[in-house]
Design an enzyme around this catalytic site. Structure first.
Site, mmCIF file in Angstrom:
data_model
loop_
_atom_site.group_PDB
_atom_site.id
_atom_site.type_symbol
_atom_site.label_atom_id
_atom_site.label_comp_id
_atom_site.label_asym_id
_atom_site.label_seq_id
_atom_site.Cartn_x
_atom_site.Cartn_y
_atom_site.Cartn_z
ATOM 1 N N HIS A 24 0.836 -1.203 0.000
ATOM 2 C CA HIS A 24 0.000 0.000 0.000
ATOM 3 C C HIS A 24 0.870 1.252 0.000
ATOM 4 C CE1 HIS A 24 -3.663 2.323 1.301
ATOM 5 N NE2 HIS A 24 -2.706 3.144 1.719
ATOM 6 N N GLU A 25 1.834 1.316 0.907
ATOM 7 C CA GLU A 25 2.690 2.492 1.009
ATOM 8 C C GLU A 25 3.628 2.611 -0.192
ATOM 9 O OE1 GLU A 25 2.311 4.868 3.052
ATOM 10 O OE2 GLU A 25 0.855 3.881 4.359
#
Length: 228
Positions: A24-25
């Site tokens: 996600h990051e």
């Protein structure tokens, strides 16, 4: 919980959580770099190496404590990828794509996990259960992470998408909520339900919305991958 069961529970929950949060990051960093912001790139954050994104407390310790305490929800976070939105070539619209990258990546990971259920018959017998539990948890964690992050409250991704798409009359006041976003979430997710319980009312609205949306998306992904 016996020691062996504890180790097993951690292995089938923490691993999918670390992967979900890391990807996600990293997705935010990749898309920000693509649109002209090199902040994350210069800090070595445009990578899928989990060691670059893991926060010892938020990614490992907090989820483990929640799991071992039989919490009704599992939550965690990674080190936020630094993004200088002013460095983007088209700051307002590019911010939308940067924000969407994280949840979109989680949905893609959930889709891969759902599709991988078809490979379980080929897994070694002694590890089939462990693989199945990891895949099930990966499906749930990634969908929950995507849905939660799309709540239209800054600094969540959904809040930044809303700020980028709404007219200035609405976007400006919404963007000013960002410093208070986490307090607002705590209020809606924890304090409001507690007050409602004291009054005999069900005020757990956000959790109900999250559960409903998560359930629909999981069922859709299972249907699309031929598991329904």
């Amino acid at each position: 919980m016996p020691a062996n069961d504890t180790i097993y529970a951690i292995s089938v929950w923490v691993l999918p959580l670390v992967i979900a949060i890391t990807f996600h990051e990293a997705a935010h960093g990749f898309v920000a770099h693509h649109f002209g912001d090199n902040t994350a790139w210069k800090r070595g954050r445009v990578t899928f190496n989990p060691l670059k994104h893991i926060d010892p407390f938020g990614t490992v310790l907090l989820p483990a404590v929640l799991l071992l305490s039989h919490s009704p929800f599992l939550f965690g976070y990674a080190k936020p990828v630094p993004v200088n939105f002013r460095a983007l070539r088209h700051p307002r619209m590019d911010m939308v794509w940067v924000a969407l990258a994280g949840p979109a990546t989680n949905i893609a990971l959930a889709l891969v996990a759902a599709a991988a259920f078809h490979l379980l018959p080929y897994a070694p017998v002694n590890s089939a259960r462990w693989i199945a539990d990891n895949l099930k948890n990966a499906l749930v964690i990634n969908v929950v992470l995507a849905v939660f992050n799309m709540l239209p409250i800054p600094p969540l991704d959904g809040g930044r998408v809303a700020v980028g798409l709404l007219p200035n009359l609405l976007a400006a006041p919404l963007s000013r909520l960002e410093p208070y976003g986490m307090l607002i979430l705590i209020g809606f997710l924890i304090l409001l339900p507690m007050v409602g319980a004291q009054l005999g009312l069900n005020l757990d609205v956000i959790s109900a919305i999250l559960r409903t949306a998560t359930g629909y998306i999981i069922r859709l992904l299972l249907l699309v991958t031929g598991n329904a």
